[in-house]
Design a protein around this motif. Sequence first.
Motif, mmCIF file in Angstrom:
data_model
loop_
_atom_site.group_PDB
_atom_site.id
_atom_site.type_symbol
_atom_site.label_atom_id
_atom_site.label_comp_id
_atom_site.label_asym_id
_atom_site.label_seq_id
_atom_site.Cartn_x
_atom_site.Cartn_y
_atom_site.Cartn_z
ATOM 1 N N THR A 30 0.803 -1.215 0.000
ATOM 2 C CA THR A 30 0.000 0.000 0.000
ATOM 3 C C THR A 30 0.841 1.274 0.000
ATOM 4 O O THR A 30 0.619 2.160 -0.835
ATOM 5 C CB THR A 30 -0.972 -0.008 1.182
ATOM 6 O OG1 THR A 30 -1.855 -1.135 1.058
ATOM 7 C CG2 THR A 30 -1.782 1.273 1.214
ATOM 8 N N PRO A 31 1.820 1.455 0.902
ATOM 9 C CA PRO A 31 2.611 2.705 0.847
ATOM 10 C C PRO A 31 3.412 2.829 -0.443
ATOM 11 O O PRO A 31 3.589 3.945 -0.947
ATOM 12 C CB PRO A 31 3.532 2.594 2.073
ATOM 13 C CG PRO A 31 3.573 1.152 2.407
ATOM 14 C CD PRO A 31 2.238 0.604 2.026
ATOM 15 N N PHE A 32 3.876 1.711 -1.010
ATOM 16 C CA PHE A 32 4.608 1.774 -2.278
ATOM 17 C C PHE A 32 3.676 2.173 -3.417
ATOM 18 O O PHE A 32 4.089 2.909 -4.321
ATOM 19 C CB PHE A 32 5.268 0.422 -2.563
ATOM 20 C CG PHE A 32 6.335 0.048 -1.580
ATOM 21 C CD1 PHE A 32 7.647 0.439 -1.780
ATOM 22 C CD2 PHE A 32 6.034 -0.690 -0.443
ATOM 23 C CE1 PHE A 32 8.636 0.101 -0.871
ATOM 24 C CE2 PHE A 32 7.009 -1.026 0.462
ATOM 25 C CZ PHE A 32 8.326 -0.636 0.252
ATOM 26 N N ALA A 33 2.434 1.695 -3.384
ATOM 27 C CA ALA A 33 1.475 2.087 -4.414
ATOM 28 C C ALA A 33 1.145 3.574 -4.318
ATOM 29 O O ALA A 33 1.017 4.259 -5.341
ATOM 30 C CB ALA A 33 0.204 1.250 -4.288
ATOM 31 N N ILE A 34 1.000 4.091 -3.091
ATOM 32 C CA ILE A 34 0.750 5.528 -2.915
ATOM 33 C C ILE A 34 1.923 6.335 -3.459
ATOM 34 O O ILE A 34 1.738 7.336 -4.178
ATOM 35 C CB ILE A 34 0.496 5.841 -1.438
ATOM 36 C CG1 ILE A 34 -0.771 5.135 -0.943
ATOM 37 C CG2 ILE A 34 0.374 7.343 -1.221
ATOM 38 C CD1 ILE A 34 -1.015 5.283 0.544
ATOM 39 N N ALA A 35 3.142 5.911 -3.132
ATOM 40 C CA ALA A 35 4.334 6.620 -3.620
ATOM 41 C C ALA A 35 4.435 6.550 -5.135
ATOM 42 O O ALA A 35 4.769 7.546 -5.800
ATOM 43 C CB ALA A 35 5.582 6.034 -2.969
ATOM 44 N N ALA A 36 4.136 5.396 -5.729
ATOM 45 C CA ALA A 36 4.182 5.257 -7.184
ATOM 46 C C ALA A 36 3.132 6.137 -7.858
ATOM 47 O O ALA A 36 3.382 6.718 -8.925
ATOM 48 C CB ALA A 36 3.993 3.802 -7.578
ATOM 49 N N VAL A 165 9.670 8.880 1.347
ATOM 50 C CA VAL A 165 11.012 8.419 0.948
ATOM 51 C C VAL A 165 10.944 7.669 -0.373
ATOM 52 O O VAL A 165 11.717 7.931 -1.312
ATOM 53 C CB VAL A 165 11.620 7.534 2.069
ATOM 54 C CG1 VAL A 165 12.936 6.929 1.596
ATOM 55 C CG2 VAL A 165 11.839 8.352 3.334
ATOM 56 N N VAL A 166 10.012 6.720 -0.477
ATOM 57 C CA VAL A 166 9.869 5.956 -1.720
ATOM 58 C C VAL A 166 9.441 6.865 -2.860
ATOM 59 O O VAL A 166 9.900 6.716 -4.003
ATOM 60 C CB VAL A 166 8.866 4.805 -1.518
ATOM 61 C CG1 VAL A 166 8.615 4.072 -2.818
ATOM 62 C CG2 VAL A 166 9.388 3.834 -0.463
ATOM 63 N N PHE A 167 8.573 7.820 -2.577
ATOM 64 C CA PHE A 167 8.148 8.772 -3.610
ATOM 65 C C PHE A 167 9.334 9.552 -4.169
ATOM 66 O O PHE A 167 9.452 9.750 -5.385
ATOM 67 C CB PHE A 167 7.106 9.726 -3.025
ATOM 68 C CG PHE A 167 6.898 10.976 -3.834
ATOM 69 C CD1 PHE A 167 6.361 10.913 -5.104
ATOM 70 C CD2 PHE A 167 7.241 12.211 -3.315
ATOM 71 C CE1 PHE A 167 6.177 12.063 -5.859
ATOM 72 C CE2 PHE A 167 7.064 13.364 -4.052
ATOM 73 C CZ PHE A 167 6.527 13.287 -5.327
ATOM 74 N N PHE A 168 10.227 9.997 -3.305
ATOM 75 C CA PHE A 168 11.394 10.765 -3.761
ATOM 76 C C PHE A 168 12.252 9.931 -4.700
ATOM 77 O O PHE A 168 12.642 10.391 -5.789
ATOM 78 C CB PHE A 168 12.206 11.222 -2.549
ATOM 79 C CG PHE A 168 13.443 11.985 -2.913
ATOM 80 C CD1 PHE A 168 13.392 13.343 -3.155
ATOM 81 C CD2 PHE A 168 14.679 11.340 -3.023
ATOM 82 C CE1 PHE A 168 14.538 14.052 -3.503
ATOM 83 C CE2 PHE A 168 15.818 12.028 -3.370
ATOM 84 C CZ PHE A 168 15.742 13.392 -3.607
ATOM 85 N N TYR A 169 12.562 8.702 -4.308
ATOM 86 C CA TYR A 169 13.445 7.868 -5.141
ATOM 87 C C TYR A 169 12.750 7.398 -6.419
ATOM 88 O O TYR A 169 13.390 7.310 -7.477
ATOM 89 C CB TYR A 169 13.950 6.679 -4.327
ATOM 90 C CG TYR A 169 15.002 7.063 -3.315
ATOM 91 C CD1 TYR A 169 16.284 7.404 -3.726
ATOM 92 C CD2 TYR A 169 14.715 7.091 -1.957
ATOM 93 C CE1 TYR A 169 17.257 7.770 -2.802
ATOM 94 C CE2 TYR A 169 15.669 7.453 -1.027
ATOM 95 C CZ TYR A 169 16.941 7.795 -1.449
ATOM 96 O OH TYR A 169 17.898 8.162 -0.535
#
Length: 378
Positions: A30-36, A165-169
């Motif tokens: 879920t947090p990775f999908a939000i960041a993507a 953090v994931v969003f930035f990268y």
Amino acid sequence: MTPQIALRWQLIAIALLLCGAFYVLAPVLTPFAIAAMFAYLFDPLADRLERLKLSRNAAVGIVFLGLTLLLVLVLLLLVPFLERQVANFVRHLPDWIAWFQNVAVPWLNQKFDTNLETPDAAQISAILQEHWKEAGGAAAMVVSTVSKSGIAVVTWVVHVIVVPVVFFYLLRDWDIMMARIHELLPRSIEPTVTRLARESDETLSAFVRGQLSVMIVLGILYALGLWAVGLDTGPLIGIIAGLISFVPYLGAIIGVLAGVIAALAQYGDWLHLILVLVVFTVGHLLEGYVLVPRLVGEKIGLHPVAVIFAILAGGELFGFLGVLLALPLASVVMVLLRYLHERYRDSALYHSGKPATIAAPVPAPDAVSEPVPPTPGA
């Protein structure tokens, strides 16, 4: 088994494995999908900053800093404002119910010769306020339960930290990742997959980057207009009408009904009623002639019914992760359906059913014409 059939079975197996992995790892993803999702939304902005001779890191840093400041501003200003609007709504609710009971129902009975029963305003108000208090108690209970659970608190904090953090990268390496994925595609299907991916991006961006912009602009326009009219709950009505305007006419209809009831209950005159209608008429004209042509353009976006179905189905199958992935998957499905329709129209199966062209019969001569005798003296 031919190589083409083997390749198709391999692709089907990979798709099934990915679906199974998404289903099992939904809470973790879920947090990775939000960041993507945020990386996809703001990658064009970073690319535009790069065209201004900025490095990718500098462009991503500017975007990240701007979004952080915007989030802080929303938390400081918008959340207390919405809280006051909801409080105004609850406070004016008994007045609206009383107006409906004492004014609207008798007028309808008189004009249309009906026999509508007037609801008990006190009873309805008490029921709504009771459920409102129960909702607040349930929310407090949930917050209390979460605060007592150390694992839940740690998970929530980790998600809050992981998303930016994931969003930035992801935003920094977005173009590189897309190029690597393109390199991994089998060469036999690379042209088709590239074309479908491009069409999916156009379809999704037409809704996400276009229609969402229209919704936000309409929400601000309706909120400011109804606030200028003088409605206490005008900004809340305007925001709701703007956010549900992705369904054609639904936002305007609900906004007009709620605005008219609020104006009649608060002022009871024709002036404020006409002003409410003017606000939504101007907003609807701007949406049709200015906002949609400029922000959405001529791209074929997602149909509103497809959007609603995709969100509900995604939430039912994969929970919150399914809601996040509903629109991207819906855009891909719509592009695939158009591609399959195109392939079917070009297939031998479609053309095999055409009736053969029958030549028109040549009419037979009525009778054999007799020879014409020669003219005398010829």
